[in-house]
Design a protein around this motif. Structure first.
Motif, PDB file in Angstrom:
ATOM      1  N   PRO A 117       2.226  26.418 -33.875  1.00  0.00           N
ATOM      2  CA  PRO A 117       3.347  25.466 -33.695  1.00  0.00           C
ATOM      3  C   PRO A 117       4.455  26.306 -32.917  1.00  0.00           C
ATOM      4  CG  PRO A 117       2.775  25.603 -36.107  1.00  0.00           C
ATOM      5  CD  PRO A 117       1.766  26.489 -35.017  1.00  0.00           C
ATOM      6  N   GLY A 118       5.010  25.680 -31.917  1.00  0.00           N
ATOM      7  CA  GLY A 118       5.891  26.352 -30.918  1.00  0.00           C
ATOM      8  C   GLY A 118       5.209  27.239 -30.025  1.00  0.00           C
ATOM      9  N   GLY A 119       3.792  27.252 -30.115  1.00  0.00           N
ATOM     10  CA  GLY A 119       3.126  27.961 -28.875  1.00  0.00           C
ATOM     11  C   GLY A 119       3.486  27.841 -27.572  1.00  0.00           C
ATOM     12  N   ALA A 120       3.589  26.679 -27.345  1.00  0.00           N
ATOM     13  CA  ALA A 120       3.994  26.089 -25.877  1.00  0.00           C
ATOM     14  C   ALA A 120       5.268  26.793 -25.313  1.00  0.00           C
ATOM     15  CB  ALA A 120       4.099  24.499 -25.680  1.00  0.00           C
ATOM     16  N   ASP A 121       6.273  26.887 -26.219  1.00  0.00           N
ATOM     17  CA  ASP A 121       7.665  27.625 -25.791  1.00  0.00           C
ATOM     18  C   ASP A 121       7.244  29.076 -25.400  1.00  0.00           C
ATOM     19  OD1 ASP A 121       9.172  25.316 -26.173  1.00  0.00           O
ATOM     20  OD2 ASP A 121       9.581  25.807 -28.154  1.00  0.00           O
ATOM     21  N   LEU A 122       6.412  29.478 -26.449  1.00  0.00           N
ATOM     22  CA  LEU A 122       6.331  31.154 -26.126  1.00  0.00           C
ATOM     23  C   LEU A 122       5.241  31.239 -24.896  1.00  0.00           C
ATOM     24  CD1 LEU A 122       5.734  32.280 -29.742  1.00  0.00           C
ATOM     25  CD2 LEU A 122       7.417  32.746 -28.303  1.00  0.00           C
ATOM     26  N   LEU A 123       4.581  30.136 -24.359  1.00  0.00           N
ATOM     27  CA  LEU A 123       3.450  30.556 -23.260  1.00  0.00           C
ATOM     28  C   LEU A 123       4.538  30.258 -22.147  1.00  0.00           C
ATOM     29  CD1 LEU A 123       0.247  28.701 -24.169  1.00  0.00           C
ATOM     30  CD2 LEU A 123       0.431  30.894 -23.887  1.00  0.00           C
ATOM     31  N   ALA A 124       5.429  29.424 -22.295  1.00  0.00           N
ATOM     32  CA  ALA A 124       6.452  29.375 -21.085  1.00  0.00           C
ATOM     33  C   ALA A 124       7.089  30.344 -20.867  1.00  0.00           C
ATOM     34  CB  ALA A 124       7.329  28.195 -21.467  1.00  0.00           C
ATOM     35  N   LEU A 125       7.489  31.090 -21.839  1.00  0.00           N
ATOM     36  CA  LEU A 125       8.406  32.520 -21.768  1.00  0.00           C
ATOM     37  C   LEU A 125       7.538  33.356 -20.978  1.00  0.00           C
ATOM     38  CD1 LEU A 125      10.683  34.188 -22.444  1.00  0.00           C
ATOM     39  CD2 LEU A 125       9.714  34.657 -24.590  1.00  0.00           C
ATOM     40  N   ARG A 126       6.243  33.329 -21.472  1.00  0.00           N
ATOM     41  CA  ARG A 126       5.348  34.176 -20.824  1.00  0.00           C
ATOM     42  C   ARG A 126       5.137  33.952 -19.370  1.00  0.00           C
ATOM     43  NH1 ARG A 126       0.881  37.178 -23.648  1.00  0.00           N
ATOM     44  NH2 ARG A 126      -0.618  37.733 -21.910  1.00  0.00           N
ATOM     45  N   ALA A 127       5.250  32.791 -18.903  1.00  0.00           N
ATOM     46  CA  ALA A 127       5.104  32.401 -17.547  1.00  0.00           C
ATOM     47  C   ALA A 127       6.340  32.692 -16.812  1.00  0.00           C
ATOM     48  CB  ALA A 127       4.785  30.844 -17.417  1.00  0.00           C
ATOM     49  N   LEU A 128       7.615  32.802 -17.555  1.00  0.00           N
ATOM     50  CA  LEU A 128       8.547  33.105 -16.794  1.00  0.00           C
ATOM     51  C   LEU A 128       8.832  34.402 -16.606  1.00  0.00           C
ATOM     52  CD1 LEU A 128      11.191  30.679 -18.911  1.00  0.00           C
ATOM     53  CD2 LEU A 128      10.752  30.734 -16.420  1.00  0.00           C
ATOM     54  N   THR A 129       8.115  35.295 -17.425  1.00  0.00           N
ATOM     55  CA  THR A 129       8.108  36.812 -17.311  1.00  0.00           C
ATOM     56  C   THR A 129       7.218  37.510 -16.587  1.00  0.00           C
ATOM     57  OG1 THR A 129       7.036  37.125 -19.341  1.00  0.00           O
ATOM     58  CG2 THR A 129       9.522  37.115 -19.524  1.00  0.00           C
ATOM     59  N   GLY A 130       6.332  36.391 -16.060  1.00  0.00           N
ATOM     60  CA  GLY A 130       5.137  36.963 -15.089  1.00  0.00           C
ATOM     61  C   GLY A 130       5.376  36.834 -13.687  1.00  0.00           C
ATOM     62  N   PRO A 131       4.540  36.974 -12.906  1.00  0.00           N
ATOM     63  CA  PRO A 131       4.614  36.529 -11.248  1.00  0.00           C
ATOM     64  C   PRO A 131       5.330  35.346 -10.980  1.00  0.00           C
ATOM     65  CG  PRO A 131       2.292  37.275 -11.777  1.00  0.00           C
ATOM     66  CD  PRO A 131       3.157  37.084 -13.157  1.00  0.00           C
ATOM     67  N   VAL A 132       6.276  35.523  -9.870  1.00  0.00           N
ATOM     68  CA  VAL A 132       7.069  34.512  -9.708  1.00  0.00           C
ATOM     69  C   VAL A 132       6.365  33.489  -8.686  1.00  0.00           C
ATOM     70  CG1 VAL A 132       9.195  33.971  -8.294  1.00  0.00           C
ATOM     71  CG2 VAL A 132       9.116  36.199  -9.795  1.00  0.00           C
ATOM     72  N   ARG A 133       5.344  34.110  -7.934  1.00  0.00           N
ATOM     73  CA  ARG A 133       4.894  32.787  -7.004  1.00  0.00           C
ATOM     74  C   ARG A 133       4.228  31.730  -7.630  1.00  0.00           C
ATOM     75  NH1 ARG A 133       0.069  34.887  -3.402  1.00  0.00           N
ATOM     76  NH2 ARG A 133       1.780  36.413  -2.514  1.00  0.00           N
ATOM     77  N   PRO A 134       3.860  31.772  -8.919  1.00  0.00           N
ATOM     78  CA  PRO A 134       3.264  30.556  -9.446  1.00  0.00           C
ATOM     79  C   PRO A 134       4.274  29.360  -9.900  1.00  0.00           C
ATOM     80  CG  PRO A 134       2.195  32.206 -10.577  1.00  0.00           C
ATOM     81  CD  PRO A 134       2.770  32.845  -9.538  1.00  0.00           C
ATOM     82  N   LEU A 135       5.650  30.268  -9.922  1.00  0.00           N
ATOM     83  CA  LEU A 135       6.521  29.280 -10.559  1.00  0.00           C
ATOM     84  C   LEU A 135       7.083  28.334  -9.553  1.00  0.00           C
ATOM     85  CD1 LEU A 135       8.633  31.863 -12.608  1.00  0.00           C
ATOM     86  CD2 LEU A 135       6.888  30.195 -13.422  1.00  0.00           C
ATOM     87  N   SER A 136       6.880  28.700  -7.987  1.00  0.00           N
ATOM     88  CA  SER A 136       7.190  27.823  -7.116  1.00  0.00           C
ATOM     89  C   SER A 136       6.687  26.478  -7.085  1.00  0.00           C
ATOM     90  CB  SER A 136       7.128  28.547  -5.696  1.00  0.00           C
ATOM     91  OG  SER A 136       5.582  28.792  -5.518  1.00  0.00           O
ATOM     92  N   THR A 137       5.400  26.283  -7.644  1.00  0.00           N
ATOM     93  CA  THR A 137       4.904  24.909  -7.803  1.00  0.00           C
ATOM     94  C   THR A 137       5.251  24.038  -8.833  1.00  0.00           C
ATOM     95  OG1 THR A 137       3.286  25.869  -9.541  1.00  0.00           O
ATOM     96  CG2 THR A 137       2.595  26.202  -7.298  1.00  0.00           C
ATOM     97  N   ILE A 138       6.517  24.499  -9.494  1.00  0.00           N
ATOM     98  CA  ILE A 138       7.209  23.594 -10.580  1.00  0.00           C
ATOM     99  C   ILE A 138       8.371  23.287  -9.879  1.00  0.00           C
ATOM    100  CG2 ILE A 138       8.225  23.577 -12.784  1.00  0.00           C
ATOM    101  CD1 ILE A 138       6.402  25.706 -13.675  1.00  0.00           C
ATOM    102  N   PRO A 139       8.859  21.722  -9.967  1.00  0.00           N
ATOM    103  CA  PRO A 139      10.113  21.308  -9.435  1.00  0.00           C
ATOM    104  C   PRO A 139      11.125  21.994 -10.094  1.00  0.00           C
ATOM    105  CG  PRO A 139       8.451  19.380 -10.119  1.00  0.00           C
ATOM    106  CD  PRO A 139       7.774  20.755 -10.522  1.00  0.00           C
ATOM    107  N   THR A 140      12.048  22.635  -9.622  1.00  0.00           N
ATOM    108  CA  THR A 140      13.131  23.248 -10.192  1.00  0.00           C
ATOM    109  C   THR A 140      14.352  22.196 -10.561  1.00  0.00           C
ATOM    110  OG1 THR A 140      12.454  25.271  -8.786  1.00  0.00           O
ATOM    111  CG2 THR A 140      14.662  25.218 -10.023  1.00  0.00           C
ATOM    112  N   PRO A 141      14.606  22.100 -11.917  1.00  0.00           N
ATOM    113  CA  PRO A 141      15.443  21.397 -12.388  1.00  0.00           C
ATOM    114  C   PRO A 141      16.767  22.046 -12.127  1.00  0.00           C
ATOM    115  CG  PRO A 141      14.543  22.367 -14.283  1.00  0.00           C
ATOM    116  CD  PRO A 141      13.814  22.926 -12.806  1.00  0.00           C
TER     117      PRO A 141
END
Length: 201
Positions: free
Chosen positions: A146-170
């Motif tokens: 439970p709440g694992g998706a939030d922690l995985l999202a945080l993990r993505a935010l603290t990782g490499p920046v390049r994959p984040l560019s594929t997400i539409p930025t709100p």
């Protein structure tokens, strides 16, 4: 326990690395056995010396036995043949010793030529594989918690920046959307974290 990644690119790299490791180990073993065979050829002179010594000792023993049948001087005649037969036995023993030494050298060389390369390959290959297996198990447990998706999202935010560019930025940025609990951003970020680990969402 998951041994290979679920994403094709990472799985292909893992399979290739495993195949290379197995091939290197097999090549090391084959090379070591070839070297052993080459070293064991050096024992051939020892075999010939042993065979010659045994034949000589046998022939001299027989001659001594026949000489002992001569009346009166048989025992005197037998002694030189017995001494010569003992010398032949010593020659055979020397041949056997040479074979033993060559066999020991061949065994040590074979063990060294197998253990050192195999240890080197295992040290390079095994720790990353074990680390990935453990990390993927941890991430899968996190994904299912439970709440694992939030922690995985945080993990993505603290990782490499390049994959984040594929997400539409709100508006306000990804970090702000994650803090607000935007379900779409959290899902997108957790998917990036899973794919980075070689797992499917």
């Amino acid at each position: 326990m998951l041994l290979y990644a679920q994403t094709p690119a990472r799985r292909n790299r893992q399979v290739l690395a495993d195949l290379i490791a197995v091939l290197l180990i097999a090549a090391a073993v084959k090379f070591a056995l070839t070297v052993r065979d080459a070293i064991m050829r050096l024992a051939e002179p020892g075999r010939k010396v042993e065979s010659s010594g045994d034949s000589l000792a046998h022939a001299l023993t027989e001659a001594g036995d026949k000489a002992s049948d001569v009346p009166l001087v048989g025992d005197l005649l037998k002694k030189p043949f017995r001494s010569a037969a003992d010398a032949g036995t010593g020659l055979a023993d020397a041949g056997q010793s040479l074979q033993d030494v060559v066999g020991q050298v061949a065994t040590l060389a074979t063990i060294s030529l197998i253990v050192l390369p195999v240890a080197f390959v295992l040290l390079l290959w095994l720790p990353p594989r074990v680390r990935w297996i453990r990390r993927s198990a941890t991430i899968r447990d996190l994904r299912d918690a439970p709440g694992g998706a939030d922690l995985l999202a945080l993990r993505a935010l603290t990782g490499p920046v390049r994959p984040l560019s594929t997400i539409p930025t709100p508006a306000g940025g990804l970090a702000d959307a994650w803090r607000r609990g935007d379900p779409q951003v959290i899902a997108d970020l957790s998917e990036i974290a899973l794919r980075r680990a070689g797992l499917k969402p």
